[in-house]
Design a protein around this motif. Structure first.
Motif, mmCIF file in Angstrom:
data_model
loop_
_atom_site.group_PDB
_atom_site.id
_atom_site.type_symbol
_atom_site.label_atom_id
_atom_site.label_comp_id
_atom_site.label_asym_id
_atom_site.label_seq_id
_atom_site.Cartn_x
_atom_site.Cartn_y
_atom_site.Cartn_z
ATOM 1 N N GLN A 525 0.699 -1.405 -0.050
ATOM 2 C CA GLN A 525 -0.104 0.107 -0.008
ATOM 3 C C GLN A 525 0.915 1.359 0.016
ATOM 4 O O GLN A 525 0.594 2.160 -0.720
ATOM 5 C CB GLN A 525 -0.792 -0.193 1.171
ATOM 6 N N GLN A 526 1.801 1.317 0.857
ATOM 7 C CA GLN A 526 2.800 2.488 0.937
ATOM 8 C C GLN A 526 3.572 2.592 -0.353
ATOM 9 O O GLN A 526 3.798 3.603 -0.911
ATOM 10 C CB GLN A 526 3.734 2.133 2.066
ATOM 11 N N ARG A 527 4.001 1.592 -0.964
ATOM 12 C CA ARG A 527 4.844 1.593 -2.300
ATOM 13 C C ARG A 527 3.892 2.189 -3.267
ATOM 14 O O ARG A 527 4.038 3.009 -4.166
ATOM 15 C CB ARG A 527 5.203 0.105 -2.521
ATOM 16 N N LEU A 528 2.656 1.784 -3.454
ATOM 17 C CA LEU A 528 1.793 2.332 -4.243
ATOM 18 C C LEU A 528 1.255 3.915 -4.207
ATOM 19 O O LEU A 528 1.198 4.443 -5.112
ATOM 20 C CB LEU A 528 0.358 1.561 -4.371
ATOM 21 N N ARG A 529 1.136 4.133 -3.047
ATOM 22 C CA ARG A 529 1.002 5.539 -2.523
ATOM 23 C C ARG A 529 2.064 6.519 -2.957
ATOM 24 O O ARG A 529 2.051 7.450 -3.608
ATOM 25 C CB ARG A 529 0.661 5.773 -1.165
ATOM 26 N N LYS A 530 3.329 6.132 -2.609
ATOM 27 C CA LYS A 530 4.521 6.589 -3.182
ATOM 28 C C LYS A 530 4.640 6.856 -4.724
ATOM 29 O O LYS A 530 5.119 7.605 -5.278
ATOM 30 C CB LYS A 530 5.860 6.268 -2.670
ATOM 31 N N ALA A 531 4.165 5.767 -5.418
ATOM 32 C CA ALA A 531 4.174 5.501 -6.689
ATOM 33 C C ALA A 531 3.344 6.717 -7.450
ATOM 34 O O ALA A 531 3.533 7.385 -8.236
ATOM 35 C CB ALA A 531 3.954 4.172 -7.393
ATOM 36 N N ILE A 532 2.139 6.878 -6.676
ATOM 37 C CA ILE A 532 1.213 7.604 -7.219
ATOM 38 C C ILE A 532 1.807 9.118 -6.915
ATOM 39 O O ILE A 532 1.844 9.990 -7.837
ATOM 40 C CB ILE A 532 -0.207 7.704 -6.415
ATOM 41 N N GLU A 533 2.452 9.516 -5.791
ATOM 42 C CA GLU A 533 3.053 11.030 -5.423
ATOM 43 C C GLU A 533 3.964 10.992 -6.750
ATOM 44 O O GLU A 533 4.139 12.220 -7.258
ATOM 45 C CB GLU A 533 3.718 10.736 -4.272
ATOM 46 N N ARG A 534 4.868 10.243 -7.231
ATOM 47 C CA ARG A 534 5.824 10.187 -7.962
ATOM 48 C C ARG A 534 5.242 10.524 -9.454
ATOM 49 O O ARG A 534 5.867 11.418 -10.245
ATOM 50 C CB ARG A 534 6.707 9.145 -8.100
ATOM 51 N N ALA A 535 4.180 9.923 -9.570
ATOM 52 C CA ALA A 535 3.236 10.037 -11.056
ATOM 53 C C ALA A 535 2.888 11.648 -10.985
ATOM 54 O O ALA A 535 2.895 12.108 -12.063
ATOM 55 C CB ALA A 535 2.199 8.956 -10.999
ATOM 56 N N HIS A 536 2.170 12.174 -9.726
ATOM 57 C CA HIS A 536 1.847 13.351 -9.802
ATOM 58 C C HIS A 536 2.870 14.456 -9.937
ATOM 59 O O HIS A 536 2.665 15.397 -10.766
ATOM 60 C CB HIS A 536 0.960 13.521 -8.483
ATOM 61 N N LYS A 537 4.062 14.030 -9.431
ATOM 62 C CA LYS A 537 5.079 15.035 -9.758
ATOM 63 C C LYS A 537 5.521 15.068 -11.206
ATOM 64 O O LYS A 537 5.704 16.151 -11.708
ATOM 65 C CB LYS A 537 6.396 14.444 -8.897
#
Length: 678
Positions: A525-537
């Motif tokens: 879950q944490q890995r996916l949320r960080k991936a979403i943050e990176r995608a937003h950036k």
């Protein structure tokens, strides 16, 4: 069996009439077989069931079209024969590809019927080739005289503008160049208005003599020329012709002349200078009265007075397009339009509710709109013989079919004035930002998505826009090309990760799960949320990048065009090179449009406007809904000579005629390649 015998009998009749009647007859008129006589010619886009018997040509143009009268049942009346004969004659006249022939020769094998298209009546004989050649020579001489006269008038206008510029400068009247342009435009509208009055046998009032008389009558002082000129302007613009749809003046908030009431000597000089030239064309309209401007006076005026003001602002840049390039670009499209059944049907069936739309989304002074309206009128002259219907269609085109938009208020006003001087159509020119429509709520392109038939334009080059401003909504991107290049990959990656996270969170570990399983679930879950943050950036980074206005406009125009619609646009040659974005753009366009032609302009083309940017005319056609268009060979041409050079005279760049305009031959070459392709 009977049908086969009938078909053979008809074929025998065609051969006999050709050999015994048509060919000898044309020979006696001086037309040489094979050299100037084509046999069994199929005329495209007509209701004629078979090829016509023969076409006699002079200098490659059709002169006499010969055909066999269709077989008529024995019980038919003479009226039926006359009707069928007239049908054949007008089918040839209205649908003949290219120039209309001068005569038709319709025969049943026994009786001949000759028709003169110019006189619109039956004649007793056909002209000999030698007479036709003399007629063509006379017409050519008249055309040369006309061109010479027009050239002198144009040169006189240039000289008047030069002297006006000096007069404004020497007297210190109106310092701002834009204000000078506004003032000159108002004066030009006044002059054209009064020239039209004179053609209607009304008194011509834009003269020192009339203004002096008016000053003496109104103010008891004939020297008050400036006051009288201001009064005349107010009288002219009170006409509803010069009002916007909301009742405001097309001349903007400052709707009066800036010439002050005490500027009598200056006003006198201005009127005298403008009266040294006739602005209206020497041709005639449907009423037999001269109406049309013979060249784009406001475009030329713009070049004389304000070109420097826009040069340093790329986003607002208004590089005037010379008439040689404008006419070539419009003609390029009409080479195909006049032979395309869909376009022909839409033009000849145009109405207020179903207009054939011609648009310039960055219209500047309206140069392309004026040229397109002229060309549409010529098409109607060539293809609609019935006067009332032709005039009705011309009004439809002026009032509903030609539309323009520009983000600069001054350009909108000038474009409206230009269209009014040409003959109306001003109500369809609006102020609007064609790239960022939300900045100007009144812009009209949004309402035209998928509806426009033809776009001809020369947009500003080099202006850059943030991707985030162009595509604020990723779910519904306004610019598909910009979205596909800058944002699609990162956006789709984000959506995939969000979907994965949603699926993951909808299946949490059971309460009975081990600590290890729960930790594993939480780490994912944490890995996916960080991936979403990176995608937003990454998306924010992509939104911070910039795209050039010329590519943005291609994207926008393609959306606005109807399926099968056409775009002819001036582009910098840099768009045709192999940088990554331009290469992607070309690949993207190939899947959505057909590349018809690229015509390269010489560097001198826009030099009077202050730029030596190497440019080309790009001509594409939007793919149809069923992908029925196929990519043929692309017509490529390089124009090395446009017929003028630009030299600085008295600190001011001036066009000087030199060489010949190769664009004329290039357009003829394009027309010929399209004819051969058929």
């Amino acid at each position: 069996m009977a049908k086969a015998r009938q078909k053979k009998s008809k074929a025998n009749l065609r051969d006999r009439v050709l050999q015994e009647r048509i060919q000898p007859g044309l020979g006696r008129l001086g037309y040489v077989a094979k050299k100037s006589i084509d046999l069994d010619v199929t005329i495209p886009d007509t209701d004629l069931e078979e090829p016509v018997l023969a076409v006699a040509r002079l200098n490659g143009a059709p002169r006499i079209v010969c055909d066999l009268l269709p077989t008529i049942p024995s019980d038919s009346s003479f009226d039926t024969e006359a009707y069928i004969r007239a049908q054949v004659i007008y089918e040839i006249r209205n649908c003949y590809s290219g120039k209309t022939p001068s005569h038709a020769w319709i025969t049943d094998g026994e009786v001949d019927f000759f028709f003169d298209y110019q006189k619109q009546e039956q004649v007793s004989f056909l002209p000999k080739a030698a007479e036709a050649i003399r007629e063509l020579d006379r017409a050519k001489q008249e055309e040369l005289v006309q061109k010479s006269r027009l050239a002198r008038q144009q040169e006189a206008f240039y000289e008047a503008l030069r002297q006006l510029r000096e007069e404004f400068h020497s007297t210190g009247r109106i310092d701002d160049a834009n204000a000078k342009l506004d003032e000159i435009a108002k004066l030009l509208v006044m002059k054209v208005h009064e020239e039209k009055r004179r053609l209607n046998n009304e008194e011509y009032r834009f003269s020192v003599d009339y203004l002096s008389k008016t000053a003496k009558l109104k103010w008891k002082d004939e020297s008050k020329i400036a006051e009288a000129l201001r009064w005349l302007f107010e009288d002219i613009i009170s006409d509803s012709y010069y009002k916007n749809a909301d009742g405001t003046s097309i001349f903007g908030s400052n709707g009066s002349l800036n010439i002050q009431p005490t500027d009598d000597a200056f006003a006198r000089k201005v009127v005298e200078l403008l009266n040294k030239t006739e602005i209206l064309h020497f041709g005639t309209d449907e009423d037999g009265k001269q109406r049309e401007l013979h060249f784009d006076v406001l475009n030329e005026t713009f070049g004389h007075f304000v070109r420097d003001n826009f040069r340093n602002n790329k986003e607002d840049a208004q590089y005037m397009t010379p008439p040689e390039a404008v006419n070539a670009m419009v003609d390029l499209a009409f080479c195909d339009i006049e032979n395309d059944p869909v376009d022909r049907e839409r033009i000849l069936g145009a109405s207020q509710k179903n207009p054939y739309l011609i648009v310039d989304p960055t219209c500047g002074t309206g140069t392309f709109l004026v040229a397109a309206l002229r060309r549409a009128n010529r098409f109607l002259d060539e293809h609609v013989s019935e006067v009332r219907r032709r005039n009705h269609l011309k009004r439809i085109f002026k009032d509903h079919c030609v539309r323009g938009q520009d983000k600069v208020d001054r350009m909108v006003r000038l474009s409206k004035m230009n269209m009014i001087m040409f003959g109306d159509g001003s109500s369809n020119i609006t102020q609007g930002n064609s790239i960022l429509p939300e900045l100007t709520p009144g812009e009209q392109l949004e309402s035209l998505i998928g509806k426009v038939d033809l776009i001809v334009t020369n947009p500003p080059f080099g202006a850059e826009f943030l991707v985030g401003d162009l595509v604020p909504d990723l779910e519904n991107p306004r610019y598909p090309l910009i979205y596909d290049y800058f944002l699609r990959d990162v956006h789709e990656a984000l959506l995939a990760i969000e979907a994965e996270l949603e699926s993951h969170e909808s299946n949490p570990p059971k309460t009975t799960a081990s600590v290890t399983e729960k930790r594993k679930w939480e780490k994912r879950q944490q890995r996916l949320r960080k991936a979403i943050e990176r995608a937003h950036k990454k998306i924010e980074t992509a939104k911070g990048k910039k795209a050039n206005s010329e590519i943005i406009l291609i994207d926008r125009c393609l959306q606005v065009l109807r399926p099968g619609g056409r775009l002819v646009m001036v582009v910098p040659d840099s768009i045709l090179t192999n940088t990554r974005f331009e290469e992607f753009t070309r690949s993207w366009l190939k899947r959505r449009a057909i590349l018809k032609a690229v015509v390269s302009f010489p560097t001198v083309t826009f030099s009077q406007a202050g730029t030596l940017t190497k440019t080309s005319a790009l001509y594409i056609q939007k793919q149809t809904l069923g992908n029925t268009l196929t990519q043929d060979k692309v017509f490529m041409a390089v124009c090395n000579d446009i017929g003028y050079e630009v030299k600085t005279v008295g600190g001011f760049p001036k066009r000087i005629k030199k060489g010949s305009n190769e664009l004329l031959r290039i357009i003829d070459g394009y027309r010929e390649t399209r004819r051969e392709a058929k």
